[in-house]
Scaffold this active site. Structure first.
Site, PDB file in Angstrom:
ATOM      1  CB  SER A 173      -0.979   0.075   1.163  1.00 30.95           C
ATOM      2  OG  SER A 173      -1.943   0.896   1.080  1.00 30.95           O
ATOM      3  CG  HIS A 199      -4.175  -0.962  -0.832  1.00 30.41           C
ATOM      4  ND1 HIS A 199      -3.935  -0.692   0.458  1.00 30.41           N
ATOM      5  CD2 HIS A 199      -4.838  -1.919  -1.017  1.00 30.41           C
ATOM      6  CE1 HIS A 199      -4.283  -1.800   1.115  1.00 30.41           C
ATOM      7  NE2 HIS A 199      -4.798  -2.635   0.237  1.00 30.41           N
ATOM      8  CG  MET A 292      -1.721   3.369   7.467  1.00 34.66           C
ATOM      9  SD  MET A 292      -0.589   3.795   8.847  1.00 34.66           S
ATOM     10  CE  MET A 292      -1.494   4.524  10.276  1.00 34.66           C
ATOM     11  CG  ASP A 295      -5.489  -5.439   2.716  1.00 33.65           C
ATOM     12  OD1 ASP A 295      -6.243  -6.388   2.912  1.00 33.65           O
ATOM     13  OD2 ASP A 295      -5.472  -4.863   1.625  1.00 33.65           O
TER      14      ASP A 295
END
Length: 354
Positions: A173, A199, A292, A295
């Site tokens: 991410s 992401h 962050m 996930d």
């Protein structure tokens, strides 16, 4: 390594907005100011204005337009960030230059809105990314992925029935666009099939896959439902769709479909990892990198419990040590490695299988 920017929780995050559009500046300033932990300390109308005002305002985080009259955002950051490591969130239309700015140290980016509904989502996304960026350690440009010429020709792994039965999943991410590139550029053209979840806003995953395809030895493209996993191919999960691995007899494909968010994301690293744990009967590798939140951690643990070899990026080289940190803490990671060493760890493991 840059010193992490970690404002005291009792202090507001000081944000400076750099954008030549008065409409865009007003929207960003109004939207971010609504959050109780954010204080707008000033704005600049171009990069020259920003260079003069940053020492005065001393922001914790900067939001910056990519395209501005005069010097562009990426060109400014290339000159400024090496000696002034400050977290920068890019505000961009669908523009390849966003990756140039990420390559020189910007932390993350948000796509500009096209209407009022998307404006609300834009403000929410930008607010979240500012909160994340305030805790990030900007990646020094010196540690960026080397050029193809610097890496040189990477020897193929060669024919191997064992390596024909390996699938690799990679999730990232915040900070992951360049971290993933740093890994991929050090891998050979005949790498076992890879599925990548990064992401990213809609529209950018296709451009990102094309960028990886230009810079890496293997073929890289944005995934489509039904794409078969095969050696020498890496598939990037499309934005706003869940991407899962599917087994059809002895073959493996991907399924990219709309659906609920998993672990707060679509695509979700957890959804992809969990699908691998559920259906893959051959050897697996799971790699979790900077980002962050959490996930991917639970999905990676499920993979490890099914016998997968799992790698986590270490804290020192992560822009944000969230996802890999949680994965490490719950026992999902077998071995930690720096961003620059993940590829070596992976290749050593693959060679042991061959």
């Amino acid at each position: 390594m840059a010193i992490p920017v970690t404002p005291n929780q009792n202090h507001k995050i000081r944000v400076m907005v750099v954008d030549d559009s008065m409409v865009a500046r007003s929207m960003i300033i109004k939207g971010l100011s609504a959050h109780p932990r954010i204080e707008i300390v000033g704005f600049a109308i171009n990069t020259l204005d920003a260079k003069n005002k940053i020492p005065q305002y001393k922001p914790d985080v900067i939001t910056m337009d990519v395209e501005m009259p005069g010097q562009s955002g990426p060109d400014f950051l290339k000159q400024y960030l090496p000696t002034n490591p400050i977290p920068v969130i890019l505000v961009s239309s669908l523009n390849l230059k966003v990756f140039d700015a990420l390559a020189v140290g910007a932390v993350d980016f948000v796509r500009k809105p096209e209407d009022q509904q998307s404006a609300d989502a834009f403000v929410a996304a930008l607010t979240q990314k500012v909160l994340i960026a305030s805790k990030a350690r900007p990646r020094p440009v010196a540690s960026a992925a080397p050029s193809a010429a610097a890496v040189g020709a990477i020897p193929n792994l060669g024919p191997s029935a064992n390596l024909d039965r390996v699938i690799i999943g990679l999730g990232a991410s915040t900070g992951g666009t360049e971290a993933t590139l740093a890994v991929m550029k050090r891998l050979p053209a005949d790498i076992p099939p890879m599925v990548i979840v990064q992401h990213m806003p809609p529209g950018f995953t296709k451009m990102y896959a094309e960028r990886l395809n230009r810079l890496c030895a293997m073929e890289v493209r944005e995934a489509q439902s039904g794409d078969e996993l095969k050696r020498g191919l890496a598939l990037v999960a499309p934005a706003d769709l869940q991407c899962r691995v599917v087994r059809i007899g002895t073959r493996y494909t991907v399924n990219c479909t709309p659906g609920e968010k998993v672990s707060g994301h679509r695509p979700s690293v957890d959804a992809m990892f969990q699908s691998m744990a559920d259906v893959v009967n051959c050897k697996m590798v799971g790699i979790i990198m900077t980002g962050m939140g959490q996930d991917g951690a639970v999905g990676l643990l499920a993979m490890r419990k099914k016998g997968a070899y799992t790698i986590g990026q270490d804290k020192e080289s992560s822009v944000v040590y969230g996802m890999p940190g949680v994965a490490q803490n719950i026992g999902a990671v077998m071995i930690q490695a720096s961003c620059d060493n993940v590829s070596n760890v992976l290749l050593r493991h693959l060679k042991s299988l061959g």
